[in-house]
Design an enzyme around this catalytic site. Structure first.
Site, PDB file in Angstrom:
ATOM      1  CB  SER A 100      -9.673   6.287  -0.441  1.00  0.00           C
ATOM      2  OG  SER A 100     -10.529   5.193  -0.240  1.00  0.00           O
ATOM      3  CD  GLN A 119      -3.257   0.459   0.421  1.00  0.00           C
ATOM      4  OE1 GLN A 119      -3.654  -0.671   0.603  1.00  0.00           O
ATOM      5  NE2 GLN A 119      -3.821   1.278  -0.441  1.00  0.00           N
ATOM      6  CG  ASN A 145     -15.681  -2.612  -4.345  1.00  0.00           C
ATOM      7  OD1 ASN A 145     -14.558  -2.236  -4.665  1.00  0.00           O
ATOM      8  ND2 ASN A 145     -16.723  -1.811  -4.378  1.00  0.00           N
ATOM      9  CE  LYS A 172      -5.725  -3.752   2.911  1.00  0.00           C
ATOM     10  NZ  LYS A 172      -5.880  -3.211   1.546  1.00  0.00           N
ATOM     11  CE  LYS A 226      -2.587  -0.886  -3.753  1.00  0.00           C
ATOM     12  NZ  LYS A 226      -3.837  -1.579  -3.350  1.00  0.00           N
ATOM     13  N   GLY A 237     -12.278   0.250   3.159  1.00  0.00           N
ATOM     14  CA  GLY A 237     -12.699  -1.136   2.991  1.00  0.00           C
ATOM     15  C   GLY A 237     -11.648  -2.004   2.318  1.00  0.00           C
ATOM     16  CG  ASP A 238      -8.763  -5.293   1.389  1.00  0.00           C
ATOM     17  OD1 ASP A 238      -8.187  -4.706   0.465  1.00  0.00           O
ATOM     18  OD2 ASP A 238      -8.607  -6.525   1.596  1.00  0.00           O
TER      19      ASP A 238
END
Ligand code: NDP
Ligand code: 2IT
Length: 453
Positions: free
Chosen positions: A385, A117, A246, A132, A120, A171-172
């Protein structure tokens, strides 16, 4: 040759250190190995990074918070789960990253996700650090009230460590709009503040248009740029998509929108193959099945009998042009990669985080398959986000067009960075190398600027 060998030695020695310091954290080892294989040669040729021991420093999370979450189920039974927040790196902005609720969640899984993350988020060009979190809680089969009690209990502890300028969860897997709403409601109650500390909120209480669609749409925007490089488009291409959550559903939606034919979707019970293609009407039926009724993908064949359900199998043996793994880590292994290559797959674009094993990713790239790593391809979700955070801070919501336009620009920007750092002498683009080095440079330069600490 000697230099190449010594870099390979340095990579293995570095990764042996990672394994020793983080015993049994296999997913974390895998994510770091993938990263160092492309970044180590770059570090070795830039003494400021090498002398600063940056790779060692950035593979150590800033901190990990571990806590107990107890909650009462509908029958009055007391349950106890474990939860984590891995705050990996906040060099370029407040910690940002999703929460995952799934029985397979471990510290290793969350460390790999927090590590990836970080880079990213750097690629998006927005000021976001990497984090995370999540829990080994299994939301499947739980009532809405049970989910609510679990979320409220988790937030009692998590609220101490997050904030709109410190750490912003989202979310995840297993955490969608329902869970974010329970979490945000509890956060608001505990702190008495209405601020953008979580993203993925409902539209009437601070959420952003396009956030739900953003990851899947972003994957396809990125893929469009990759195809553009070889003068190809998505139109008429046959696509395999895995997952039906999703990311998968909105990846399929944008593929349909762009004139591609979506042949498959899946869940942990197996996959469906619809040779006629999953069109928008069928996808709307699927959205109701998966997001409202919380049903299983196998039910698709009752409604559309031309399709076939393959129990406990994955879609990678079906012949197609494009493949989008959008379910979970390591869902595409060496044998799957061999099947895809035998079937002349043109491109693989990762919607899920680390869906390809190291072997599979290598095989695909060596065979000349265009390969988009998750860090680059699925960054659209966290990017929107970030845009949700901006709108919350401004207290002004943006239109659908505004957010979608910015998402498109961000995905193009990520593609450009991959081209900048990943172009090869053979005039192709190594997207894995490009994404890893571009993300690395941004985070590493900030860490160096702060000195040693
Ligand atoms: P969802 O919970 O909405 O959907 C997950 C899907 O993957 C479901 O179809 C689920 O099937 C399947 N799945 C989950 N775990 C497994 C497993 N162990 N084996 C087989 N299938 C599995 O999650 P998302 O769509 O949000 O996330 C999917 C992937 O995308 C993850 O890797 C996530 O980290 C990544 N991602 C998500 C982003 C987001 O914004 N949501 C952003 C960027 C990446 P079943 O229902 O049977 O469990
Ligand atoms: O893996 C990811 O990028 C996400 N789950 C989205 C994280 C976020 O903060 O929106």
């Amino acid at each position: 040759m000697i230099n190449e060998e010594s870099t390979l030695d340095q990579i293995s020695s570095f990764n042996r250190g990672i394994v020793q310091r983080n015993p049994a954290e296999f997913e974390f080892h895998q994510a770091v190995q993938e990263f160092t294989e492309s970044v180590m040669p770059f570090v070795k040729s830039n003494s400021k990074y090498d002398d600063g021991h940056i790779l060692h420093r950035m593979t150590e999370p800033d901190r990990i918070i571990i806590f107990r979450v107890c909650w009462e189920d509908d029958s009055g039974h007391i349950n106890c789960n474990r939860a984590w927040r891995v705050q990996f790196n906040n060099s370029i902005g407040p910690y940002k990253g999703g929460l995952r609720f799934h029985p397979s969640v471990t510290q290793s899984v969350l460390k790999f996700l927090g590590f990836e993350q970080t880079f990213k988020n750097a690629l998006t060009g927005l000021p976001m650090g990497g984090a995370k979190g999540g829990s080994d809680f299994n939301p499947k089969g739980k009532s809405d009230r049970e989910i609510m009690r679990f979320c409220q209990s988790l937030m009692i502890e998590l609220s101490k460590y997050i904030g709109e300028d410190t750490d912003i969860p989202a979310g995840d897997i297993g955490v969608g709009g329902r869970e974010i709403s329970y979490l945000f409601g509890q956060y608001k109650k505990l702190t008495g503040r209405f601020v953008g500390t979580l993203t993925g909120k409902g539209l009437s209480y601070g959420g952003s248009l396009i956030r739900t669609e953003a990851t899947g749409y972003g994957v396809i925007y990125f893929t469009g740029h990759m195809l553009g490089v070889i003068n190809e488009t998505l139109k008429g291409k046959k696509a395999l998509v895995s997952g039906s959550g999703n990311v998968a559903i909105f990846c399929a939606e944008k593929l349909i929108d762009e004139g591609a034919k979506v042949l498959t979707l899946s869940d942990s019970g197996g996959f469906i193959h619809d040779p006629d293609g999953i069109d928008q009407e069928k996808l709307e039926w699927l959205k109701d099945l998966k997001f409202i009724k919380r049903g299983r993908i196998s039910e698709y064949v009752n409604k559309y009998p031309n399709a076939k359900f393959y129990k406990d199998e994955r879609p990678w043996k079906i012949k197609a042009d494009l493949a989008f793994p959008c379910a979970t880590q390591n869902e595409l292994d060496k044998n799957d990669a061999k099947n895809l290559i035998e079937n002349n797959i043109l491109l693989v674009s990762e919607g899920a985080n680390m869906p390809s094993t190291l072997d599979a990713a290598k095989l695909l790239q060596d065979a000349g398959v265009i390969f988009a790593p998750a860090k680059a391809a699925n960054a659209g979700g966290v990017a929107v986000s970030g845009l949700e955070q901006s709108q919350n801070a401004l207290r002004i919501p943006w239109s659908r067009e505004e957010v979608d336009g910015r998402l498109k620009q961000i995905m193009e920007h990520i593609h450009k960075q991959c081209v900048e750092y990943g172009s090869t002498e053979e005039k192709s683009i190594n997207y894995v190398k490009g994404a890893n080095i571009a993300g690395f440079v941004k985070v590493a330069d900030a860490m160096l600027a702060y000195g040693i600490g």
